[in-house]
Design an enzyme around this catalytic site. Structure first.
Site, short mmCIF file in Angstrom:
data_model
loop_
_atom_site.label_atom_id
_atom_site.label_comp_id
_atom_site.label_asym_id
_atom_site.label_seq_id
_atom_site.Cartn_x
_atom_site.Cartn_y
_atom_site.Cartn_z
CE LYS A 190 -1.69 3.25 2.42
NZ LYS A 190 -1.90 4.34 1.51
N GLY A 243 6.89 5.56 7.93
CA GLY A 243 6.05 6.75 7.91
C GLY A 243 6.25 7.54 9.19
CB SER A 244 4.31 10.29 10.63
OG SER A 244 3.04 9.67 10.66
CB THR A 245 6.65 9.13 15.35
OG1 THR A 245 8.00 9.08 14.89
CG2 THR A 245 6.57 8.55 16.75
N GLY A 248 2.71 5.34 13.04
CA GLY A 248 3.37 4.12 13.52
C GLY A 248 2.79 3.68 14.85
CD GLU A 265 13.29 1.40 9.31
OE1 GLU A 265 13.81 2.49 9.59
OE2 GLU A 265 13.86 0.31 9.48
CD GLU A 398 10.16 13.67 10.42
OE1 GLU A 398 8.99 13.30 10.65
OE2 GLU A 398 11.03 12.91 9.97
P1 NAP Z 1 2.44 8.98 7.11
O1 NAP Z 1 1.47 10.07 7.02
O2 NAP Z 1 2.67 8.33 8.42
O3 NAP Z 1 1.98 7.88 6.03
C1 NAP Z 1 2.75 6.74 5.77
C2 NAP Z 1 1.86 5.66 5.17
O4 NAP Z 1 0.91 5.24 6.15
C3 NAP Z 1 1.05 6.13 3.97
O5 NAP Z 1 0.93 5.09 3.04
C4 NAP Z 1 -0.30 6.44 4.60
O6 NAP Z 1 -1.37 6.41 3.69
C5 NAP Z 1 -0.39 5.30 5.60
N1 NAP Z 1 -1.35 5.53 6.69
C6 NAP Z 1 -1.85 6.70 7.14
N2 NAP Z 1 -2.72 6.48 8.17
C7 NAP Z 1 -2.76 5.13 8.35
C8 NAP Z 1 -3.46 4.27 9.26
N3 NAP Z 1 -4.29 4.74 10.19
N4 NAP Z 1 -3.25 2.94 9.17
C9 NAP Z 1 -2.40 2.43 8.26
N5 NAP Z 1 -1.73 3.20 7.35
C10 NAP Z 1 -1.89 4.53 7.42
O7 NAP Z 1 3.88 9.45 6.61
P2 NAP Z 1 4.25 10.34 5.34
O8 NAP Z 1 3.83 11.73 5.59
O9 NAP Z 1 3.80 9.65 4.09
O10 NAP Z 1 5.84 10.23 5.36
C11 NAP Z 1 6.66 11.08 6.08
C12 NAP Z 1 7.07 10.46 7.39
O11 NAP Z 1 7.73 9.20 7.16
C13 NAP Z 1 8.09 11.30 8.13
O12 NAP Z 1 7.80 11.28 9.50
C14 NAP Z 1 9.40 10.58 7.87
O13 NAP Z 1 10.41 10.80 8.82
C15 NAP Z 1 8.96 9.16 7.86
N6 NAP Z 1 9.94 8.35 7.14
C16 NAP Z 1 10.70 7.47 7.86
C17 NAP Z 1 11.69 6.73 7.21
C18 NAP Z 1 12.55 5.76 7.95
O14 NAP Z 1 13.18 4.94 7.31
N7 NAP Z 1 12.63 5.83 9.26
C19 NAP Z 1 11.86 6.88 5.83
C20 NAP Z 1 11.04 7.78 5.15
C21 NAP Z 1 10.07 8.51 5.80
P3 NAP Z 1 -1.90 7.79 3.00
O15 NAP Z 1 -0.78 8.31 2.19
O16 NAP Z 1 -3.05 7.33 2.21
O17 NAP Z 1 -2.25 8.70 4.15
#
Ligand code: NAP
Length: 495
Positions: A190, A243-245, A248, A265, A398
């Protein structure tokens, strides 16, 4: 050597994005789609299917069937490896198509994708294809009673759901699915709603490489619906999440009912410490690219710069000059250093932080504004705030954009205290000419990756992951393969 052609690649219309379920492309059950926008032109690139609960259930059932009935999970590792190597070759062959998709989807500079991202992605499939051939074998643990033999097997977990963020869409998907598939699991991917375009091309690569039906499934749709259903689904064995903390934490909570395996992650606020004895030119390059690569939309961005007082003024001045002269523009142009922010929501969020920074005690020394290209585009100038302190919002949260707070420090202990004063623990960097100090601090910094006199180095064999609120579990390296497999112990009475 750069493989980028001298002319700028052209934007092309893309076909509507569908779901890949059980080896077949299809629309969402209710036909719903969502446009995906090009952040440079702000125009729609194409429409992408938004999966329903029925589609999610179908994908999980297909992945479960493919896992239980084989042949994938029962293949000898060598047979799986052959397909993974073919995936790697097809990725390399189609690098330009993927580069175009990621430029149009998330504004990643085309040149960086070809030179850095795609070799890493194809490398992941080669690495895990090869590793699985020896690392997945079990062992003979001895014969402790005359007629007893103890044997161990390493087996795949089952159905893995990979949920990925909007930044580095291809790389962060490959770092999950290469080890997951190598270990014999079946997969449902996804991608983020804002950046699904490379996921669509990757699913086609899986089919073309010969992955049996149901082994690889792609479900596009919102996190709140599709992601949530996958996390709660009893037939999904593992959630591999980047994704975001905050999201997660939700996934760990919701996954607890079915006791999901998870790897997390998450976010970061990584400190980059520059000492006065560093090679200054190299340290400034590391600081600049540490934060501004991929316009700061990088989890391990060096998003807090700590500089020793004697060189503080010079570092700030030189960084500000570099930021002011950086080429901001179309990610398809090979001269572009900084592309547009991936989406309107992220753009507004980053500008909000810049406003907060301007109202704080920090001093804006570069950027702070927006740019347009032919009157369009989500471009934010590389922005530097000098005289920041670690308690400011721009130093604690962040931002996930091209914004750098610079903090002065006086002693090694001082630097270490500031560096570790964050809820996150994803990465850190130390720029110094004193190797003893570099290694001493590397031991004491609480982060999953520490770069000494460099930044942004990655390899399929280098474990990657977070401490503290940046998550748990490791991607890449043999550790990643472990996390997609489980041990079985067989006691055999051979009497
Ligand atoms: P995000 O908002 O947490 O979304 C990540 C993924 O989770 C997306 O596919 C999102 O879908 C999905 N999602 C959202 N709500 C969900 C739920 N309730 N249940 C299951 N899945 C759900 O993160 P982002 O804004 O895309 O990415 C940026 C974040 O990722 C930053 O915090 C960054 O630091 C972190 N990141 C971490 C790493 C690492 O390796 N540690 C690498 C890259 C990025 P939708 O898009 O449809 O909302």
């Amino acid at each position: 050597m750069s493989t980028v052609k001298s002319q700028i690649p052209q934007r092309i219309p893309l076909p509507r994005g569908q779901l890949l379920i059980d080896g077949r492309w299809r629309d969402a059950a209710d036909g719903e789609t969502r446009p995906t926008l090009d952040p440079t032109t702000e125009a729609p690139v194409t429409e992408v299917a938004q999966a329903t609960a029925q589609d999610v259930n179908d994908a999980v059932a297909a992945a479960r069937r493919a896992f239980e009935e084989g042949p994938w999970s029962r293949f000898h590792h060598e047979q799986r490896a052959k397909i993974l190597f073919r995936v790697a070759d097809l990725l390399d062959e189609r690098a330009e198509e993927f580069a175009l998709r990621e430029a149009m989807d998330m504004g990643m500079p085309y040149r960086d994708f070809i030179d850095i991202i795609m070799p890493h992605c194809s490398g992941l499939f080669r690495f895990f294809g090869g590793l699985a051939m020896n690392a997945m074998d079990g062992g003979y643990r001895g014969s402790y009673e005359a007629n007893l033999r103890i044997l161990t097997r390493r087996e795949p977990l089952g159905v893995v759901a990979a949920i990925t963020p909007f930044n580095f869409p291809l790389a962060l998907t490959c770092s999950k699915i290469a080890p997951a598939l190598a270990a014999g699991n079946t997969v449902i991917h996804k991608p983020a709603s804002d950046t699904p375009l490379s996921a669509l091309a990757l699913a086609q690569v899986m089919l073309d490489a010969g992955a049996p039906k149901g082994v690889y499934n792609l479900i596009t749709g919102s996190g709140g619906v599709v992601g949530d259903l996958l996390v709660k689904h009893p037939e999904v064995d593992k959630i591999a999440f980047t994704g975001s903390t905050g999201v997660g934490q939700t996934i760990v909570r919701l996954g607890a009912d079915t006791l999901k395996h998870t790897t997390m992650e998450l976010g970061g606020k990584s400190p980059n410490i520059v000492f006065a004895d560093a090679n200054l030119e190299a340290a400034i390059q590391a600081a600049f690219w540490g934060i501004f690569w991929n316009k700061g939309e990088v989890c391990v961005a060096g998003s807090r710069l700590l500089v020793e007082r004697p060189i503080y003024a010079e570092v700030v001045e030189r960084l500000a000059a570099m930021a002011a002269s950086a080429t901001v523009g179309d990610p398809l142009d090979p001269n572009t250093m900084i592309g547009p922010i991936a989406s309107r929501a992220e753009y507004e969020k980053v500008l909000g932080y810049i406003e907060v920074g301007q109202r704080s005690s920090a001093r804006l020394v570069a950027g702070g504004g927006t740019r347009r290209l032919d009157g369009k585009g989500l471009f934010i100038e590389p922005t530097v705030f000098a005289d920041a302190s670690n308690d400011l919002k721009i130093a604690r949260e962040e931002i996930f954009g091209p914004v750098l707070p610079v903090i002065a420090f006086d002693t090694e202990e001082d630097a270490l205290r500031i560096a570790n004063d964050t809820p996150y623990g994803l990465a850190a960097g130390i720029q110094t000419g004193d190797l003893g100090r570099a290694l001493r601090l590397a031991d004491r910094i609480k982060a999953g990756t520490v770069w000494l006199n460099t930044w942004h180095k990655y390899h399929p064999n280098a474990p990657f992951g977070g401490y503290k609120m940046s998550g748990f579990g490791r991607e890449q390296g043999a550790e990643a393969l472990q996390s997609y497999s489980q041990y079985k112990t067989v006691w055999a009475n051979v009497g």
